[in-house]
Scaffold this active site. Structure first.
Site, PDB file in Angstrom:
ATOM      1  CG  ASP A 165      -1.771   1.181   1.377  1.00 52.67           C
ATOM      2  OD1 ASP A 165      -2.365   1.585   0.361  1.00 52.67           O
ATOM      3  OD2 ASP A 165      -1.862   1.733   2.489  1.00 52.67           O
ATOM      4  CG  ASP A 212      -1.292   7.727   0.913  1.00 52.61           C
ATOM      5  OD1 ASP A 212      -0.904   8.893   0.993  1.00 52.61           O
ATOM      6  OD2 ASP A 212      -1.689   7.202  -0.138  1.00 52.61           O
ATOM      7  CG  ASP A 222      -1.733   1.868   6.595  1.00 57.50           C
ATOM      8  OD1 ASP A 222      -1.921   1.671   5.379  1.00 57.50           O
ATOM      9  OD2 ASP A 222      -1.990   2.953   7.151  1.00 57.50           O
TER      10      ASP A 222
END
Length: 221
Positions: free
Chosen positions: A11, A13, A170
């Site tokens: 991922d 960000d 996250d």
């Protein structure tokens, strides 16, 4: 230990880059223009993974159901475009992690829900991404995460099977998407996570508290 790994996908960000300062600044600029008090970054940071929706929720307490959400979102995008790379940096250890992956002969890439209008300028400007074998945005395929389509597209571009990939993120949707794509999954506990996130309940194959910890789980194919 993940065996027979040929590629690692991330991922963006909250996993590779800390974009919270710029995203938060864009939303806070909207508050300031309305004569409202500025909010500290620590108010915005936990909601960064939710993009515009999260930033507008913090700044104005609204959800996508609000009548003004659409216009506020476009205003937010305008402000964010103006500060995309003013404060955004890779997380500590990320550059080193990428270098070690390449030394081990592993391909790496990005799968994010961020739209291409933001992903491409950021990844083209930051040297970190010069060696990425695939960069897939939220609007690259007809579906965004938690749908597996973006992850499968990244694997296709890298000429590896999903079973040979590890996906690191996250947010719970990252783990859901990775599992649906048939990839091994890793939850990045150092990322934004979201308010009240129960990471243990996401069902990831592993969890890391820093980027370099990922190396402990990888066995090259």
């Amino acid at each position: 230990m993940f065996r027979s790994v040929r590629a690692v996908l991330f991922d963006l960000d909250g996993t590779l880059i800390d974009s919270a300062p710029d995203l938060g600044a864009a939303a806070d600029r909207m508050r300031q223009l309305r004569g409202m008090a500025s909010l500290p970054l620590n108010r915005y940071r936990p909601m960064t993974g939710s993009g515009a929706r999260g930033m507008l929720q913090v700044a104005f307490g609204i959800t996508p159901a609000h009548a003004d959400y659409g216009s506020l979102k476009e205003e937010f995008f305008t402000h964010y475009t103006e500060c995309l790379l003013q404060r955004t940096q890779p997380f500590l250890e990320v550059q080193q992690l990428v270098e070690v992956l390449r030394e081990r002969g592993l391909a790496w890439g990005v799968v994010t829900n961020k739209s291409e209008r933001f992903t491409l300028p950021i990844t083209r400007a930051m040297p970190l991404f010069s060696t990425a074998a695939a960069i897939v945005s939220g609007d690259t395929t007809p579906h965004a995460k938690p749908h597996p389509a973006p992850l499968l597209e990244a694997a296709r571009r890298m000429s590896v099977s999903p079973a040979e990939c590890v996906y690191v993120g996250d947010d719970e949707r990252d783990i859901v998407a990775g599992r649906a794509a048939g990839m091994r999954t890793v939850a990045a506990r150092y990322g934004y996570l979201g308010a009240g996130a129960d990471v243990a309940a996401w069902g990831a194959n592993a969890e890391v508290t820093s980027p370099l910890e990922l190396l402990n789980f990888l066995e090259v194919a």
